[in-house]
Design a protein around this motif. Structure first.
Motif, PDB file in Angstrom:
ATOM      1  N   GLU A 116       0.918  -1.244   0.257  1.00  0.00           N
ATOM      2  CA  GLU A 116       0.198   0.028  -0.043  1.00  0.00           C
ATOM      3  C   GLU A 116       0.848   1.225  -0.006  1.00  0.00           C
ATOM      4  OE1 GLU A 116       0.133  -1.197   4.508  1.00  0.00           O
ATOM      5  OE2 GLU A 116       0.349  -2.085   2.441  1.00  0.00           O
ATOM      6  N   TYR A 117       2.010   1.119   0.305  1.00  0.00           N
ATOM      7  CA  TYR A 117       2.975   2.406   0.398  1.00  0.00           C
ATOM      8  C   TYR A 117       3.493   2.643  -0.981  1.00  0.00           C
ATOM      9  CZ  TYR A 117       2.095   1.613   5.447  1.00  0.00           C
ATOM     10  OH  TYR A 117       1.581   1.491   6.637  1.00  0.00           O
ATOM     11  N   GLU A 118       3.520   1.605  -1.999  1.00  0.00           N
ATOM     12  CA  GLU A 118       4.318   1.960  -3.145  1.00  0.00           C
ATOM     13  C   GLU A 118       3.245   2.727  -4.130  1.00  0.00           C
ATOM     14  OE1 GLU A 118       7.292   1.163  -2.909  1.00  0.00           O
ATOM     15  OE2 GLU A 118       7.212  -0.021  -1.392  1.00  0.00           O
ATOM     16  N   MET A 119       3.973   3.328  -5.147  1.00  0.00           N
ATOM     17  CA  MET A 119       3.261   3.957  -6.262  1.00  0.00           C
ATOM     18  C   MET A 119       2.186   4.791  -5.883  1.00  0.00           C
ATOM     19  SD  MET A 119       4.100   0.980  -8.837  1.00  0.00           S
ATOM     20  CE  MET A 119       3.155   0.111  -7.979  1.00  0.00           C
ATOM     21  N   GLU A 120       1.090   4.425  -5.992  1.00  0.00           N
ATOM     22  CA  GLU A 120      -0.462   5.172  -5.891  1.00  0.00           C
ATOM     23  C   GLU A 120      -0.542   5.508  -4.491  1.00  0.00           C
ATOM     24  OE1 GLU A 120      -3.155   6.034  -8.465  1.00  0.00           O
ATOM     25  OE2 GLU A 120      -1.148   5.898  -9.058  1.00  0.00           O
ATOM     26  N   GLY A 121       0.200   4.717  -3.561  1.00  0.00           N
ATOM     27  CA  GLY A 121       0.148   4.794  -2.034  1.00  0.00           C
ATOM     28  C   GLY A 121       1.040   6.040  -1.570  1.00  0.00           C
ATOM     29  N   ARG A 122       1.921   6.358  -2.570  1.00  0.00           N
ATOM     30  CA  ARG A 122       2.942   7.583  -2.307  1.00  0.00           C
ATOM     31  C   ARG A 122       2.184   9.088  -2.306  1.00  0.00           C
ATOM     32  NH1 ARG A 122       8.326   6.059  -5.212  1.00  0.00           N
ATOM     33  NH2 ARG A 122       8.564   3.776  -4.619  1.00  0.00           N
ATOM     34  N   PHE A 123       1.256   8.716  -3.365  1.00  0.00           N
ATOM     35  CA  PHE A 123       0.493   9.914  -3.956  1.00  0.00           C
ATOM     36  C   PHE A 123      -1.169  10.182  -3.543  1.00  0.00           C
ATOM     37  CE2 PHE A 123       3.989   8.862  -6.620  1.00  0.00           C
ATOM     38  CZ  PHE A 123       4.529  10.365  -7.057  1.00  0.00           C
ATOM     39  N   LEU A 238       0.997  17.120 -21.343  1.00  0.00           N
ATOM     40  CA  LEU A 238       0.881  16.146 -20.230  1.00  0.00           C
ATOM     41  C   LEU A 238       1.948  15.985 -19.365  1.00  0.00           C
ATOM     42  CD1 LEU A 238       0.025  13.093 -22.902  1.00  0.00           C
ATOM     43  CD2 LEU A 238      -1.454  14.289 -21.695  1.00  0.00           C
ATOM     44  N   LYS A 239       1.536  15.942 -18.268  1.00  0.00           N
ATOM     45  CA  LYS A 239       2.403  16.125 -16.882  1.00  0.00           C
ATOM     46  C   LYS A 239       2.618  14.684 -16.161  1.00  0.00           C
ATOM     47  CE  LYS A 239       2.982  18.447 -12.612  1.00  0.00           C
ATOM     48  NZ  LYS A 239       2.500  19.440 -11.644  1.00  0.00           N
ATOM     49  N   LEU A 240       3.895  14.262 -16.245  1.00  0.00           N
ATOM     50  CA  LEU A 240       4.152  13.093 -15.625  1.00  0.00           C
ATOM     51  C   LEU A 240       4.188  13.246 -14.025  1.00  0.00           C
ATOM     52  CD1 LEU A 240       5.259  10.144 -16.074  1.00  0.00           C
ATOM     53  CD2 LEU A 240       7.301  10.845 -15.944  1.00  0.00           C
ATOM     54  N   GLU A 241       3.443  12.416 -13.327  1.00  0.00           N
ATOM     55  CA  GLU A 241       3.333  12.198 -12.095  1.00  0.00           C
ATOM     56  C   GLU A 241       4.396  11.414 -11.434  1.00  0.00           C
ATOM     57  OE1 GLU A 241       0.387  12.699  -8.522  1.00  0.00           O
ATOM     58  OE2 GLU A 241      -0.055  10.824  -9.463  1.00  0.00           O
ATOM     59  N   TYR A 242       4.482  10.026 -12.034  1.00  0.00           N
ATOM     60  CA  TYR A 242       5.337   9.416 -11.705  1.00  0.00           C
ATOM     61  C   TYR A 242       5.515   7.970 -12.970  1.00  0.00           C
ATOM     62  CZ  TYR A 242       2.007   5.998 -10.150  1.00  0.00           C
ATOM     63  OH  TYR A 242       1.046   4.888  -9.897  1.00  0.00           O
ATOM     64  N   PHE A 243       6.792   7.533 -13.007  1.00  0.00           N
ATOM     65  CA  PHE A 243       7.091   6.320 -14.142  1.00  0.00           C
ATOM     66  C   PHE A 243       7.757   5.480 -13.096  1.00  0.00           C
ATOM     67  CE2 PHE A 243       9.534   3.754 -16.775  1.00  0.00           C
ATOM     68  CZ  PHE A 243       8.708   3.100 -17.323  1.00  0.00           C
ATOM     69  N   ILE A 244       7.424   4.183 -13.011  1.00  0.00           N
ATOM     70  CA  ILE A 244       8.391   3.523 -12.085  1.00  0.00           C
ATOM     71  C   ILE A 244       8.196   2.037 -12.528  1.00  0.00           C
ATOM     72  CG2 ILE A 244       8.270   2.376  -9.839  1.00  0.00           C
ATOM     73  CD1 ILE A 244       7.203   4.732  -8.421  1.00  0.00           C
ATOM     74  N   ILE A 245       9.549   1.330 -12.434  1.00  0.00           N
ATOM     75  CA  ILE A 245       9.702  -0.049 -12.802  1.00  0.00           C
ATOM     76  C   ILE A 245       9.698  -0.769 -11.698  1.00  0.00           C
ATOM     77  CG2 ILE A 245      10.810  -1.811 -14.003  1.00  0.00           C
ATOM     78  CD1 ILE A 245      11.686   0.343 -16.230  1.00  0.00           C
TER      79      ILE A 245
END
Length: 283
Positions: A116-123, A238-245
């Motif tokens: 829950e703390y990764e990606m969407e959880g951070r934002f 377009l504004k990038l909020e995050y890109f994560i692998i």
């Protein structure tokens, strides 16, 4: 086609169906249905005698009150759309907030082992507590044999699997592939709110994911992430909020690749005030 607004009503019907040994599938939605949702319902109909489609805009998973207010609510259209699939084997559960939360509109706190703390959880603060609360509630009310979730919200899919595991809920979670618009944009209820000039540009998101997948064959995760960030830095709209692998199992960001692990690229982009998410399997 039956539309239930109270849990007592649908529980009675479900008890009768289970007494007849009928299998039950669940497709949880927030309404404003599109072809992506219909694909989930079709899959559920193939594998179950009856399918419950829940239509409920869940307030506890929104961290932005304005986003909650703007979220499209189109129950009549949703019912009509579902009736084109099957009028006899689909049950619609469209509860009120009070029917679900019984006067206390609060999210339960969950431990999803860090997912829950990764990606969407951070934002999105508290988002997955809200998701876990409503999905667990639907599982308790409907008691489905199988539940269907789209891979567009892949992090959510992994979290629901963890919810079922940790709370010993007897339901099989079925992930279904992303359904896309003709231009490659992942189908979402939010897409209807895109302004015309943005509708032309959002195909850039999927094109970038496809290119990132190709780069990942020969480049490191960090190199691919920097390349994607550069592409969006040069984009006017377009504004990038995050890109994560990330590792598929842990959802933690990858620094060094391993041939023994599976990876996925996750992206969140703003098109004006509309937030769009997508992802793609990399190996």
């Amino acid at each position: 086609m039956e539309v239930y607004s109270e849990k007592e009503q649908i529980i009675k019907t479900i008890d009768l169906l289970k007494g007849e040994k009928q299998t039950l599938g669940l497709v949880p939605t927030m309404g404003a249905l599109h072809e992506g949702h219909l694909q989930l319902v079709k899959k559920a109909l193939e594998n179950n005698d009856k399918v419950v489609v829940s239509i409920f805009v869940n307030p506890t998973q929104f961290d932005d009150e304005k986003d909650l207010e703007k979220y499209p609510r189109t129950l009549d259209q949703d019912v009509e759309l579902l009736s084109t699939l099957n009028k006899d084997d689909i049950l619609i559960y469209a509860p009120t907030v009070d029917d679900i939360y019984e006067g206390r509109t609060e999210a339960q706190s969950f431990d999803f082992d860090g997912l829950e703390y990764e990606m969407e959880g951070r934002f999105r603060d508290g988002h997955f507590d809200g998701v876990g609360t409503i999905v667990k509630r639907f599982f308790e009310i409907i008691k489905p044999h199988n539940a269907y979730f789209g891979e567009k919200d892949f992090q959510q899919l992994q979290i629901i699997k963890k919810l079922v595991e940790k709370h010993n809920i007897p339901v099989a979670i079925v992930g279904c592939e992303i359904h896309r618009e003709a231009n490659g944009l992942a189908m979402s209820s939010r897409n209807t709110r895109l302004k015309p000039k943005y509708k032309k540009e959002v195909s850039f998101i999927y094109k970038t994911l496809i290119a990132a997948k190709q780069y990942f064959e020969t480049k490191s995760a960090n190199e691919v992430e920097r390349w994607v960030e550069k592409q969006f830095a040069n984009h006017d709209l377009l504004k990038l909020e995050y890109f994560i692998i990330a590792n598929v199992e842990t959802l933690k960001e990858v620094t060094r690749k391993s041939n023994e692990k599976s990876y996925r690229a996750f992206i969140a982009v703003y098109a004006d005030d509309i937030r769009l998410i997508d992802n793609i399997a990399l190996n």
